[in-house]
Design a protein around this motif. Structure first.
Motif, short mmCIF file in Angstrom:
data_model
loop_
_atom_site.label_atom_id
_atom_site.label_comp_id
_atom_site.label_asym_id
_atom_site.label_seq_id
_atom_site.Cartn_x
_atom_site.Cartn_y
_atom_site.Cartn_z
N ALA A 26 0.37 11.46 -6.89
CA ALA A 26 1.28 12.14 -5.97
C ALA A 26 1.74 11.20 -4.88
O ALA A 26 2.91 11.21 -4.46
N TYR A 27 0.83 10.38 -4.41
CA TYR A 27 1.15 9.38 -3.38
C TYR A 27 2.18 8.39 -3.90
O TYR A 27 3.18 8.11 -3.25
N ARG A 28 1.95 7.85 -5.11
CA ARG A 28 2.89 6.90 -5.71
C ARG A 28 4.25 7.53 -5.93
O ARG A 28 5.29 6.90 -5.71
N GLN A 29 4.26 8.79 -6.34
CA GLN A 29 5.51 9.47 -6.64
C GLN A 29 6.35 9.69 -5.38
O GLN A 29 7.58 9.62 -5.44
N ARG A 30 5.71 9.93 -4.25
CA ARG A 30 6.46 10.13 -3.01
C ARG A 30 7.26 8.89 -2.64
O ARG A 30 8.43 8.98 -2.25
N PHE A 31 6.66 7.73 -2.78
CA PHE A 31 7.39 6.50 -2.49
C PHE A 31 8.49 6.28 -3.52
O PHE A 31 9.62 5.90 -3.17
N ALA A 32 8.18 6.51 -4.80
CA ALA A 32 9.19 6.33 -5.85
C ALA A 32 10.38 7.24 -5.63
O ALA A 32 11.53 6.85 -5.84
N ASP A 33 10.13 8.47 -5.17
CA ASP A 33 11.22 9.41 -4.90
C ASP A 33 12.09 8.91 -3.75
O ASP A 33 13.33 9.03 -3.81
N ARG A 34 11.47 8.36 -2.69
CA ARG A 34 12.26 7.86 -1.57
C ARG A 34 13.10 6.66 -1.99
O ARG A 34 14.25 6.53 -1.61
N ARG A 35 12.51 5.80 -2.79
CA ARG A 35 13.26 4.63 -3.27
C ARG A 35 14.41 5.06 -4.18
O ARG A 35 15.51 4.52 -4.11
N LEU A 90 0.82 -1.21 0.00
CA LEU A 90 0.00 0.00 0.00
C LEU A 90 0.85 1.26 0.00
O LEU A 90 0.42 2.31 -0.47
N GLU A 91 2.09 1.17 0.50
CA GLU A 91 2.97 2.34 0.51
C GLU A 91 3.48 2.65 -0.89
O GLU A 91 3.87 3.78 -1.18
N ILE A 92 3.53 1.64 -1.73
CA ILE A 92 4.06 1.80 -3.08
C ILE A 92 3.03 2.46 -4.00
O ILE A 92 3.34 3.37 -4.76
N SER A 93 1.80 1.99 -3.91
CA SER A 93 0.72 2.61 -4.69
C SER A 93 -0.60 2.31 -4.03
O SER A 93 -0.77 1.29 -3.34
N LEU A 94 -1.56 3.21 -4.25
CA LEU A 94 -2.89 3.05 -3.66
C LEU A 94 -3.68 1.99 -4.41
O LEU A 94 -3.43 1.72 -5.60
N PRO A 95 -4.65 1.36 -3.76
CA PRO A 95 -5.49 0.38 -4.45
C PRO A 95 -6.40 1.04 -5.47
O PRO A 95 -6.42 2.26 -5.61
N GLY A 96 -7.15 0.23 -6.17
CA GLY A 96 -8.06 0.75 -7.20
C GLY A 96 -9.14 1.64 -6.61
O GLY A 96 -9.24 1.84 -5.40
N LYS A 97 -9.96 2.19 -7.50
CA LYS A 97 -10.99 3.14 -7.08
C LYS A 97 -11.85 2.54 -5.98
O LYS A 97 -12.26 1.38 -6.03
N GLY A 98 -12.11 3.37 -5.00
CA GLY A 98 -12.95 2.94 -3.89
C GLY A 98 -12.70 3.78 -2.66
O GLY A 98 -11.79 4.61 -2.64
N ILE A 100 -9.56 7.13 9.60
CA ILE A 100 -9.77 8.03 8.46
C ILE A 100 -10.42 7.26 7.33
O ILE A 100 -10.26 6.04 7.20
N LEU A 101 -11.16 7.98 6.50
CA LEU A 101 -11.79 7.42 5.32
C LEU A 101 -11.12 8.04 4.10
O LEU A 101 -11.04 9.27 3.99
N PHE A 102 -10.61 7.20 3.20
CA PHE A 102 -9.84 7.71 2.07
C PHE A 102 -10.48 7.27 0.76
O PHE A 102 -10.86 6.10 0.59
#
Length: 304
Positions: A260-269, A229-237, A248-250
């Motif tokens: 943006a979420y996916r990119q933050r992890f990619a940048d750290r890696r 889940l840190e790498i990328s968010l799941p599908g729509k929902g 929290i509800l996301f």
């Protein structure tokens, strides 16, 4: 999903018995692979560093000696070719740093990152015992740090395993990585093999400087632990998350937010890989879904 650790759930907490039971599978781990400081191509490597060679003596060159080991200074001084002779290092200190900060108490699949780190640490400690190395370590969290001085034998290993189950923290909180890495510089003696098991959140410029100084005198291996889940968010929902106290509800249908979420992890890696290339470190990816033994035996990483 996050939850409060409970001793009877092996996915969210470790027990001493579970860590002791890793002695047998640890026999499959080899700490003897060489050439891990070679230039890296940008991909993660999946093998461990080999034992170093310590200089023993210089003697007259003999037919069959490797010409790369000719001692040119002695050869020039005496007028006769001499070779350098090396011997394997014995009882080499192994220092295992384990991240138990709050963000490590998380997983959506597999086991908590902190549990994965503890299992990896125990496997490394057992492998070190079986190969005659001294065993020590560091455990750090927002509650402080605990260092275990490297020593030989099974009592030293059990001391380390007990610390993994019930750390005795002291000192300042380790919210970012600069404090534990600073302490590592004082506790990991030159020539040590150092493993850092973490998600590497809080890798700030000060932490990078400490890591660079540590790499000058020690062999350093970084094990980057991540949940899918840190790498990328799941599908729509719409997804509900809790840490046992807050909720929290996301909504993952927002494409811009998801990217943006996916990119933050990619940048750290990417930062970790760049730093590893510059400092000639070994960087090993580790998923919360992956068997800890597979991570240390070079099996294909399940990073996604």
């Amino acid at each position: 999903m996050n939850a409060q650790p409970t001793a009877d759930n092996p996915r969210v907490a470790v027990s001493l018995k579970a860590l002791v039971d890793l002695a047998k599978p640890a026999a499959a781990i080899s700490l003897g692979h060489a050439n891990i400081r070679a230039a890296q191509s940008g991909n993660y490597l999946s093998h461990l560093k080999g034992r170093g060679m310590a200089f023993d003596e210089t003697r007259l060159y003999q037919p069959g000696d490797d010409v790369r080991r000719i001692d040119w200074r002695v050869t020039a001084r005496t007028g006769k070719p001499h070779s350098k002779i090396f011997k394997e290092e014995r009882e080499r200190p192994m220092f295992i740093a384990v991240d138990y900060r709050a963000a490590m108490a998380f997983a959506t699949r597999g086991v908590f990152k902190s549990v994965q780190a503890a299992r990896l640490a125990a496997l490394l400690a057992w492998a070190a015992l079986q190969q005659g190395d001294r065993i020590g370590g560091q455990i750090f969290s927002e509650a402080g740090c605990q260092e275990i001085r490297p020593q030989t034998g099974k009592p030293a290993l059990l001391r380390f395993l007990n610390a993994l189950v019930k750390p005795a923290y002291s000192g300042d909180p380790a919210a970012t990585l600069d404090l534990p890495l600073s302490r590592l510089l004082h506790h990991a003696h030159p020539g040590s093999r150092v493993y850092i098991l973490s998600d590497f959140r809080g890798l700030n410029p000060a932490a990078e400087r400490h890591l660079a100084n540590l790499a000058k005198h020690c062999e350093v291996v970084l094990v980057h632990i991540a949940d899918p889940l840190e790498i990328s968010l799941p599908g729509k929902g719409r997804y509900r998350f809790t840490d046992g106290l807050r909720e929290i509800l996301f909504d993952s249908g927002d494409r811009q937010r998801a990217e943006a979420y996916r990119q933050r992890f990619a940048d750290r890696r990417r930062l970790l890989q760049k730093l590893s290339n510059q400092l000639r470190l070994l960087l090993i990816p580790c998923s919360t879904q992956q068997a800890a033994l597979d991570v240390l035996t070079g099996a294909r990483p399940q990073y996604r």
